[in-house]
Design an enzyme around this catalytic site. Structure first.
Site, short mmCIF file in Angstrom:
data_model
loop_
_atom_site.label_atom_id
_atom_site.label_comp_id
_atom_site.label_asym_id
_atom_site.label_seq_id
_atom_site.Cartn_x
_atom_site.Cartn_y
_atom_site.Cartn_z
N GLY A 1 0.83 -1.20 0.00
CA GLY A 1 0.00 0.00 0.00
C GLY A 1 0.86 1.25 0.00
N ARG B 1 1.08 -5.41 -5.72
CA ARG B 1 1.30 -6.62 -4.94
C ARG B 1 1.70 -7.74 -5.90
NH1 ARG B 1 -0.21 -5.04 0.06
NH2 ARG B 1 -1.85 -3.45 0.18
N ASP C 1 4.85 -4.40 6.34
CA ASP C 1 5.32 -5.69 6.83
C ASP C 1 5.50 -6.70 5.70
OD1 ASP C 1 2.61 -5.77 6.35
OD2 ASP C 1 2.10 -6.91 8.14
N THR D 1 4.21 2.82 6.02
CA THR D 1 2.84 2.31 6.12
C THR D 1 2.05 3.19 7.07
OG1 THR D 1 1.46 0.51 6.97
CG2 THR D 1 3.68 0.66 7.85
N ASP E 1 -0.26 2.26 8.86
CA ASP E 1 -0.78 1.46 9.97
C ASP E 1 0.11 1.48 11.21
OD1 ASP E 1 -2.78 0.71 8.19
OD2 ASP E 1 -1.70 -1.08 7.55
N ASP F 1 2.44 -0.51 11.89
CA ASP F 1 2.51 -1.90 12.36
C ASP F 1 3.86 -2.55 12.10
OD1 ASP F 1 2.26 -1.98 9.64
OD2 ASP F 1 0.66 -3.47 9.59
N ARG G 1 -5.88 -2.26 9.31
CA ARG G 1 -5.83 -3.71 9.18
C ARG G 1 -5.82 -4.34 10.57
NH1 ARG G 1 -1.68 -6.33 4.95
NH2 ARG G 1 -0.19 -5.59 6.49
#
Length: 251
Positions: A15, A76, A107, A129, A131, A133, A175
């Site tokens: 992303g 992707r 990740d 990212t 996120d 994460d 997510r």
């Protein structure tokens, strides 16, 4: 692995996140300033396997620092999740003289970078990212922008919710990580924040809490309206006294 890095590959994968272009620009200009070549790889690992590789110069990263997304584009790639695809990617890097790779992503992108490293390609991961994460980093590229963008949108939704005396449920991205929800929940003053890290929510208790808070808000609104009505006669009386005082001063 190569003892000296002369040619650096850079790609963005997964992303896209705000700030990726600034990271690409920093890689290109810093590398060239230190006498290194930079090879841009378009569309992430998919572009690597299809050899969408070109040499980047300082002019290629002009006027991109403020732009969202990524000029290298992203995609992707299921093929790169296989051992055969990973080996092929490492071989392509060698064929193009790429001694080291800089991967900007999340990740999944880092897992791919780890596989390249296992095949002898010097690899550095730059966490990008929204996120947040990625372990072992305080901030990931894009997280701050995502939080501030969500906060601004939630403020606007709150205006409408307040006008109609309604409760709004806001869903943000992340997510499996609840950092955006947590930060926005605190900053925007949410009554409740539901996080993916916590699964034992009592749904009925949440509903009851919303109903109770809505009753309180209605009471507060009525109270404020009553206070305004109490103030109005006193203000009108003060205006009348001021008019009388003006008349006396004129006479």
């Amino acid at each position: 692995m190569a003892n000296e890095i002369n040619t650096i590959g850079v790609l963005t994968s997964g992303g896209d996140a705000p700030g990726m272009n600034a990271a690409i620009r920093a890689v290109v200009r810093e590398a060239i300033a230190n006498g290194k070549r930079v090879m841009g790889i378009k569309r992430g690992y998919a572009g690597l396997l299809q050899e969408e590789i070109y040499e980047m110069h300082t002019t290629d990263v002009s006027d991109i620092i403020q732009r969202g997304g990524t000029i290298l584009q992203t995609a992707r790639c299921k093929e790169f999740t296989t051992a055969e695809g990973q080996k092929k990617g490492a071989e392509i890097c060698t064929q193009h003289g790429i001694d080291g790779m800089i991967v900007i992503g999340g990740d999944g992108s880092f897992r791919g970078a780890q596989k390249l490293a296992s095949f002898g390609i010097n690899t550095v991961g730059v966490p990008g990212t929204i996120d947040l994460d990625i372990a072992c980093t305080d901030y990931t590229i894009g997280f701050d922008t995502a939080v501030n963008t969500a906060m601004d949108a939630i403020d606007k939704v709150r205006d409408t919710s307040t006008s109609h005396e309604r409760c709004s449920i806001i869903e943000v991205m992340g997510r499996g990580a609840g950092f955006i929800a947590l930060w926005c929940g605190i900053a925007n003053g949410a009554e409740n924040v539901l996080l993916p890290e916590k699964y034992d929510y009592d749904e009925q208790a949440l509903v009851n809490n919303i109903i109770d808070n809505r009753k309180k808000v209605k009471n507060i609104i009525l109270l404020l309206m009553q206070k305004e009505l109490d103030i109005l006669p006193a203000w009108q009386n003060e205006l009348k006294q001021l008019q009388v005082l003006k008349q006396e001063l004129r006479s």
